[in-house]
Design a protein around this motif. Structure first.
Motif, PDB file in Angstrom:
ATOM      1  N   ARG A   1      -6.085  -3.739 -19.554  1.00 40.99           N
ATOM      2  CA  ARG A   1      -6.365  -2.856 -18.446  1.00 40.99           C
ATOM      3  C   ARG A   1      -6.271  -3.638 -17.137  1.00 40.99           C
ATOM      4  NH1 ARG A   1     -12.302  -0.687 -19.111  1.00 40.99           N
ATOM      5  NH2 ARG A   1     -11.434  -0.187 -21.151  1.00 40.99           N
ATOM      6  N   VAL A   2      -6.032  -2.882 -16.029  1.00 42.97           N
ATOM      7  CA  VAL A   2      -5.946  -3.481 -14.716  1.00 42.97           C
ATOM      8  C   VAL A   2      -7.151  -3.069 -13.902  1.00 42.97           C
ATOM      9  CG1 VAL A   2      -4.574  -3.639 -12.617  1.00 42.97           C
ATOM     10  CG2 VAL A   2      -3.432  -3.358 -14.827  1.00 42.97           C
ATOM     11  N   ASN A   3      -7.842  -3.999 -13.298  1.00 42.11           N
ATOM     12  CA  ASN A   3      -8.992  -3.684 -12.467  1.00 42.11           C
ATOM     13  C   ASN A   3      -8.529  -3.329 -11.072  1.00 42.11           C
ATOM     14  OD1 ASN A   3     -10.838  -4.210 -14.540  1.00 42.11           O
ATOM     15  ND2 ASN A   3     -10.750  -6.426 -14.119  1.00 42.11           N
TER      16      ASN A   3
ATOM     17  N   ALA B   1       0.824  -1.205   0.000  1.00 50.00           N
ATOM     18  CA  ALA B   1       0.000   0.000   0.000  1.00 50.00           C
ATOM     19  C   ALA B   1       0.864   1.263   0.000  1.00 50.00           C
ATOM     20  CB  ALA B   1      -0.927   0.001   1.215  1.00 50.00           C
ATOM     21  N   VAL B   2       1.935   1.266   0.799  1.00 50.53           N
ATOM     22  CA  VAL B   2       2.839   2.428   0.858  1.00 50.53           C
ATOM     23  C   VAL B   2       3.490   2.661  -0.497  1.00 50.53           C
ATOM     24  CG1 VAL B   2       5.035   3.246   1.815  1.00 50.53           C
ATOM     25  CG2 VAL B   2       3.285   2.308   3.340  1.00 50.53           C
ATOM     26  N   LEU B   3       4.008   1.608  -1.110  1.00 50.42           N
ATOM     27  CA  LEU B   3       4.674   1.751  -2.410  1.00 50.42           C
ATOM     28  C   LEU B   3       3.693   2.149  -3.507  1.00 50.42           C
ATOM     29  CD1 LEU B   3       7.198  -1.233  -2.462  1.00 50.42           C
ATOM     30  CD2 LEU B   3       7.699   1.202  -2.232  1.00 50.42           C
ATOM     31  N   TYR B   4       2.475   1.662  -3.424  1.00 51.14           N
ATOM     32  CA  TYR B   4       1.465   2.020  -4.423  1.00 51.14           C
ATOM     33  C   TYR B   4       1.299   3.536  -4.486  1.00 51.14           C
ATOM     34  CZ  TYR B   4      -3.087   2.526  -6.674  1.00 51.14           C
ATOM     35  OH  TYR B   4      -4.106   2.926  -7.511  1.00 51.14           O
ATOM     36  N   HIS B   5       1.200   4.177  -3.340  1.00 52.76           N
ATOM     37  CA  HIS B   5       1.009   5.634  -3.317  1.00 52.76           C
ATOM     38  C   HIS B   5       2.302   6.376  -3.641  1.00 52.76           C
ATOM     39  CE1 HIS B   5      -3.105   5.469  -1.951  1.00 52.76           C
ATOM     40  NE2 HIS B   5      -2.773   4.659  -0.967  1.00 52.76           N
ATOM     41  N   GLN B   6       3.425   5.870  -3.154  1.00 49.99           N
ATOM     42  CA  GLN B   6       4.695   6.557  -3.424  1.00 49.99           C
ATOM     43  C   GLN B   6       5.031   6.524  -4.916  1.00 49.99           C
ATOM     44  OE1 GLN B   6       7.594   4.709  -0.822  1.00 49.99           O
ATOM     45  NE2 GLN B   6       7.050   6.034   0.895  1.00 49.99           N
ATOM     46  N   LEU B   7       4.936   5.368  -5.516  1.00 51.68           N
ATOM     47  CA  LEU B   7       5.287   5.242  -6.937  1.00 51.68           C
ATOM     48  C   LEU B   7       4.226   5.854  -7.833  1.00 51.68           C
ATOM     49  CD1 LEU B   7       6.775   1.622  -7.045  1.00 51.68           C
ATOM     50  CD2 LEU B   7       7.842   3.770  -6.375  1.00 51.68           C
ATOM     51  N   GLY B   8       3.027   6.024  -7.297  1.00 49.22           N
ATOM     52  CA  GLY B   8       1.947   6.583  -8.112  1.00 49.22           C
ATOM     53  C   GLY B   8       1.983   8.084  -8.242  1.00 49.22           C
TER      54      GLY B   8
ATOM     55  N   VAL C   1       1.070  -6.356 -11.681  1.00 49.70           N
ATOM     56  CA  VAL C   1       0.369  -6.041 -12.927  1.00 49.70           C
ATOM     57  C   VAL C   1       0.190  -4.530 -13.066  1.00 49.70           C
ATOM     58  CG1 VAL C   1      -1.815  -6.304 -14.175  1.00 49.70           C
ATOM     59  CG2 VAL C   1      -0.795  -8.273 -13.009  1.00 49.70           C
ATOM     60  N   HIS C   2      -0.132  -3.870 -11.952  1.00 51.71           N
ATOM     61  CA  HIS C   2      -0.315  -2.412 -11.960  1.00 51.71           C
ATOM     62  C   HIS C   2       0.976  -1.707 -12.388  1.00 51.71           C
ATOM     63  CE1 HIS C   2      -1.147   1.665 -10.573  1.00 51.71           C
ATOM     64  NE2 HIS C   2      -0.049   1.587  -9.826  1.00 51.71           N
ATOM     65  N   LEU C   3       2.112  -2.121 -11.817  1.00 51.89           N
ATOM     66  CA  LEU C   3       3.382  -1.466 -12.150  1.00 51.89           C
ATOM     67  C   LEU C   3       3.802  -1.777 -13.582  1.00 51.89           C
ATOM     68  CD1 LEU C   3       5.492  -1.979  -8.888  1.00 51.89           C
ATOM     69  CD2 LEU C   3       4.313   0.077  -9.672  1.00 51.89           C
ATOM     70  N   THR C   4       3.481  -2.986 -14.034  1.00 51.84           N
ATOM     71  CA  THR C   4       3.799  -3.337 -15.421  1.00 51.84           C
ATOM     72  C   THR C   4       3.049  -2.429 -16.380  1.00 51.84           C
ATOM     73  OG1 THR C   4       4.186  -5.652 -14.819  1.00 51.84           O
ATOM     74  CG2 THR C   4       3.727  -5.186 -17.134  1.00 51.84           C
ATOM     75  N   LYS C   5       1.812  -2.139 -16.067  1.00 52.63           N
ATOM     76  CA  LYS C   5       1.030  -1.240 -16.921  1.00 52.63           C
ATOM     77  C   LYS C   5       1.526   0.194 -16.828  1.00 52.63           C
ATOM     78  CE  LYS C   5      -3.606   0.535 -17.802  1.00 52.63           C
ATOM     79  NZ  LYS C   5      -5.007   0.610 -17.326  1.00 52.63           N
ATOM     80  N   LYS C   6       1.794   0.668 -15.604  1.00 55.28           N
ATOM     81  CA  LYS C   6       2.153   2.073 -15.402  1.00 55.28           C
ATOM     82  C   LYS C   6       3.526   2.408 -15.976  1.00 55.28           C
ATOM     83  CE  LYS C   6       2.690   5.639 -11.849  1.00 55.28           C
ATOM     84  NZ  LYS C   6       1.857   6.634 -12.550  1.00 55.28           N
TER      85      LYS C   6
END
Length: 384
Positions: A382-384, A300-307, A353-358
């Motif tokens: 797309r990623v759900n 969760a922390v990395l999701y927001h930081q990298l986003g 999958v999210h990072l692969t797309k982004k």
């Protein structure tokens, strides 16, 4: 300073319940901000109002006097915890080019400010609620206690380190005994060796957790040393036991603290520590099976930081020696291994999958190359 499109009733409630930073004498043109937003101070600026209670990061950069030309100095910041309706008073110290918060300890002076808050209101800028969600996502694991523990004793986080020579050569005799530097250097190494050894001025150093250089226990066999070099769980458990035995998830708060210091405070040391902590966490296979909640929190922390940072940021900085892609590749490989909690495994796969797309990185490819691997995504993917 700026405008906020806000319902008047909501604004009134925030004004009454929110905290207020009264910052007097800040020079015009100073770059000042709170959390994820900053501005240039105008002539009527007296502070920030309607600040939601909790932990915040106040940061500012002084400017040269107009006669010297306008130049923005290095950024200074501090974490500050605010209570509902609290008023914090600070005055600009022109000599130190810093905010002096000692007036806040004068109850009489703070009471006068509180009594005249309505008159001061036109000179107070509202807290930037449009970045509130981002700030919370950056610091939801960071408590006041952890921030205080990590912040320098001086209370200031500075983009440029305040350093002094290790040897204080105050006497002529001491200086005369040092090697002479009046001959040409034969190499870059020789030139660096001639420079005086420096250390942080006492009280100004960050107080990050110390990650052990030896990742294996005393008396370990060659096989154990090899295993502990591949799986950093022993080193991670050492850090958790020494610094976060009562609350292991507070290590994620330290990860967030380091990230904020780098991203907002411009402190490169914060980036280096963020990398070290991320390496320690992502390459600890046994710990991943033991600390399910810690690793769910890490995702969760990395999701927001990298986003919140642009993809080319990683090309320019993080992807040196392929740091991020190789580190996360190990993380995803371990997360898919035997004994890992099913929820964690699924969350890690979704994050992958999210990072692969982004970022268009292929974490399943051979990572021998030095640049991130770009994967072509199927049309309509797309990623759900």
């Amino acid at each position: 300073m700026y405008s906020v499109d806000m319902d008047p009733d909501v604004a009134r409630r925030l004004f009454e319940e929110g905290a207020t930073l009264v910052l007097l004498g800040v020079p015009r043109g100073t770059e000042l901000g709170i959390d994820c937003k900053s501005w240039q101070v105008g002539p009527k600026f007296r502070g920030v109002k309607m600040i939601p209670p909790g932990l915040h990061f106040l940061h500012y950069s002084s400017i040269n006097s107009p006669s010297c030309g306008t130049e923005i100095g290095p950024k200074t910041g501090l974490f500050i915890a605010l209570k509902p309706k609290e008023i914090i008073l600070a005055k600009w110290d022109a000599k130190e080019e810093d905010l002096d918060f000692s007036p806040s300890k004068n109850e009489e002076e703070v009471t006068k400010i509180r009594d005249s808050l309505q008159e001061l209101d036109p000179f107070l800028g509202p807290y930037p609620y449009e970045v509130r969600r981002k700030w919370v996502s950056f610091t939801d694991r960071l408590s006041e206690e952890v921030a205080t523990k990590l912040q320098p004793l001086s209370g200031r986080i500075c983009a440029f380190s305040d350093v002094v020579p290790e040897l204080q050569l105050t006497h002529t005799k001491d200086r005369a005994e040092q090697p002479r530097n009046d001959t040409a250097c034969q190499s870059m190494r020789e030139g660096l060796d001639r420079l005086p050894k420096m250390r942080h001025r006492e009280g100004t150093e960050m107080r990050f957790s110390i990650i052990p250089k030896k990742t294996y226990p005393l008396g370990a066999s060659p096989a154990e040393i090899t295993q502990c070099s591949m799986d950093l769980s022993y080193a991670l458990e050492t850090v958790l036991e020494k610094y976060y035995q009562a609350q292991p998830l507070d290590l994620l708060g330290e990860l967030q603290f380091a990230f904020v210091c780098f991203l907002i405070g411009n402190v490169y040391e914060g980036f280096e520590h963020w990398k070290s902590l991320l390496t320690l966490l992502c390459r600890s296979e046994e710990a991943m099976r033991k600390h399910k909640d810690l690793y769910l929190g890490l995702i969760a922390v990395l999701y927001h930081q990298l986003g919140e940072i642009p993809p080319d940021f990683f090309v320019d900085i993080v992807s040196q020696n392929n740091f991020l892609t190789s580190t996360l590749q190990d993380f995803f490989q371990f997360a898919a291994g035997p004994g890992v909690d099913g929820t964690l495994r699924k969350r890690a796969e979704k994050f992958k999958v999210h990072l692969t797309k982004k970022f268009r990185w292929d974490f399943d490819a051979d990572m021998d190359d030095c640049a991130p691997v770009v994967v072509e995504l199927p049309e309509g993917f797309r990623v759900n």
